[in-house]
Design an enzyme around this catalytic site. Structure first.
Site, mmCIF file in Angstrom:
data_model
loop_
_atom_site.group_PDB
_atom_site.id
_atom_site.type_symbol
_atom_site.label_atom_id
_atom_site.label_comp_id
_atom_site.label_asym_id
_atom_site.label_seq_id
_atom_site.Cartn_x
_atom_site.Cartn_y
_atom_site.Cartn_z
ATOM 1 N N LYS A 5 13.474 -5.215 -0.110
ATOM 2 C CA LYS A 5 14.886 -5.602 0.683
ATOM 3 C C LYS A 5 13.867 -6.902 1.364
ATOM 4 C CE LYS A 5 13.795 -5.569 4.716
ATOM 5 N NZ LYS A 5 13.022 -5.982 5.576
ATOM 6 N N ARG A 29 1.160 -0.920 -0.300
ATOM 7 C CA ARG A 29 0.197 0.324 -0.013
ATOM 8 C C ARG A 29 0.824 0.957 0.071
ATOM 9 N NH1 ARG A 29 -5.334 1.537 1.757
ATOM 10 N NH2 ARG A 29 -5.956 -0.328 2.220
#
Ligand code: NAP
Length: 331
Positions: A98, A18
């Site tokens: 990541k 989001r």
């Protein structure tokens, strides 16, 4: 990269999606045209929530689309390499969450696949792209703090996990070493501008995944570093870089606190404190960088080196908490 807007396809509908979709949608030169989920209903629901026209069932289907120039991958870590490489093979630029992958070997494969396809890639480690980080890099490069003797970094949060969270599943790349060690190990690499010679690490495991990581690192010139990461203490996202002239201290390096501008302190030997705050939006800077023609090599090398530090941490733990010498790394 392109003169018109870069059209992003989003792979995955996780918690971070989001925020990054909003960042993509608010960055000049980027638009989000499609979102893919394993489930058609979920893709449709998220597409409607985020205002994305195309809701796609299956990640592979998204990669076939002509209205997608670049992908943002927000899957569990163990899936990053597979989908980053698949995206490159379809000629899509890659912005991947990541940790970039779960091993140095996989990270090199991603890099090679993107090079072979002539596409650009970045890991979505936002803090590296903050204007404040550019200032830190300049000061470190100028030797403003004197000779650096020690770096310490701490990244943690305390949060009851929802059931099924990938962070609690080792097979998905869960655990705090990859998740939070990525930030702390990367900070050490950034601050020192080079790799440690050795790493000594230990962890606390709960239900098969790492809950807490403590590691020490040493450099060829005698400088040292310590990192502390975990899911068992309140939020920490800070570092100290200690030099012979002064220390640079930051308490929000991974992402500025929501209600405050980004900040830092410089303490010198006389107790004088300089403090300043920075505006800027690290994720938008990161997206702009990916879709520009700016060379990305220094960010890519930072990601490759961070992956090597994380892997050295894992190797030290596997060897029973003994020193792992990085020059013995084969990949
Ligand atoms: N940059 C940052 O600040 C930041 C912050 C938080 C997380 N992250 C990173 O972003 C990535 C995603 O984190 P997240 O917290 O958003 O993850 P998450 O909520 O667990 O979502 C991951 C998504 O991956 C898809 N998926 C595919 N196979 C899955 C499987 N076997 N189990 C679980 N999910 C699966 C799911 O999407 P579909 O069901 O729709 O296919 C799911 O929604 C991680 O690498 C994490 O380290 C980055």
């Amino acid at each position: 990269m392109t003169t018109s807007s870069t059209r992003f396809g989003v792979i995955g509908t996780g918690r971070i999606t989001r925020r990054l979709v909003a960042d993509l949608q608010s960055t000049d030169g980027a638009v989000v045209t499609a979102i893919a989920s394993r489930s058609r209903e979920r893709a449709r629901w998220y597409g409607d929530q985020y205002g994305i026209d195309a809701a796609v069932e299956g990640y592979a289907e998204l990669l076939k689309r002509d209205d997608v120039d670049a992908v943002y991958i927000s899957l569990p870590p163990s899936m990053h390499a597979e989908w980053a490489i698949a995206a490159a093979n379809h000629g899509k630029h890659v912005l991947c969450e990541k940790p970039l992958t779960v091993s140095v070997a996989q990270t090199r494969q991603v890099d090679l696949a993107c090079q072979a396809a002539g596409v650009r890639w970045l890991d979505a480690t936002g803090w590296l792209h903050h204007d404040r980080t550019d200032a830190f890099a300049t000061w470190l490069g100028e030797g403003r703090f004197g000779k650096i003797g020690h770096v310490s970094a701490a990244v943690s949060f305390y949060q009851p996990f929802q059931s099924g969270d990938h962070r609690l599943d080792a097979s998905l790349g869960g655990g705090c070493i990859l998740d939070l060690g990525w930030y702390a190990g990367g900070l050490v690499r950034f601050a020192m501008g080079r790799m440690p010679a050795w790493v000594l690490a230990d962890e606390v495991i709960l239900d098969g995944v790492s809950q807490r990581l403590t590691a020490m690192m040493g450099f060829d010139d005698g400088a040292t570093a310590t990192i502390s990461c975990g899911y068992d203490t309140a939020t920490r996202k800070w570092f100290e870089v200690a030099g012979t002239e002064s220390s640079l201290i930051c308490d929000d390096f991974t992402r500025p606190w929501a209600d405050r501008p980004a900040r830092y302190w410089i303490h010198d030997a006389a107790g004088t404190v300089k403090s300043e705050s920075f505006d800027g939006h690290q994720e938008r800077n990161m997206i702009k960088r990916l879709i520009s023609d700016e060379p990305l090599l220094r960010y890519q090398q930072q990601a490759i080196d961070t992956q090597a530090i994380v892997e050295a941490v894992q190797a030290s733990i596997k060897a029973g908490g003994t020193k792992f010498v990085l020059s013995t790394m084969t990949d």
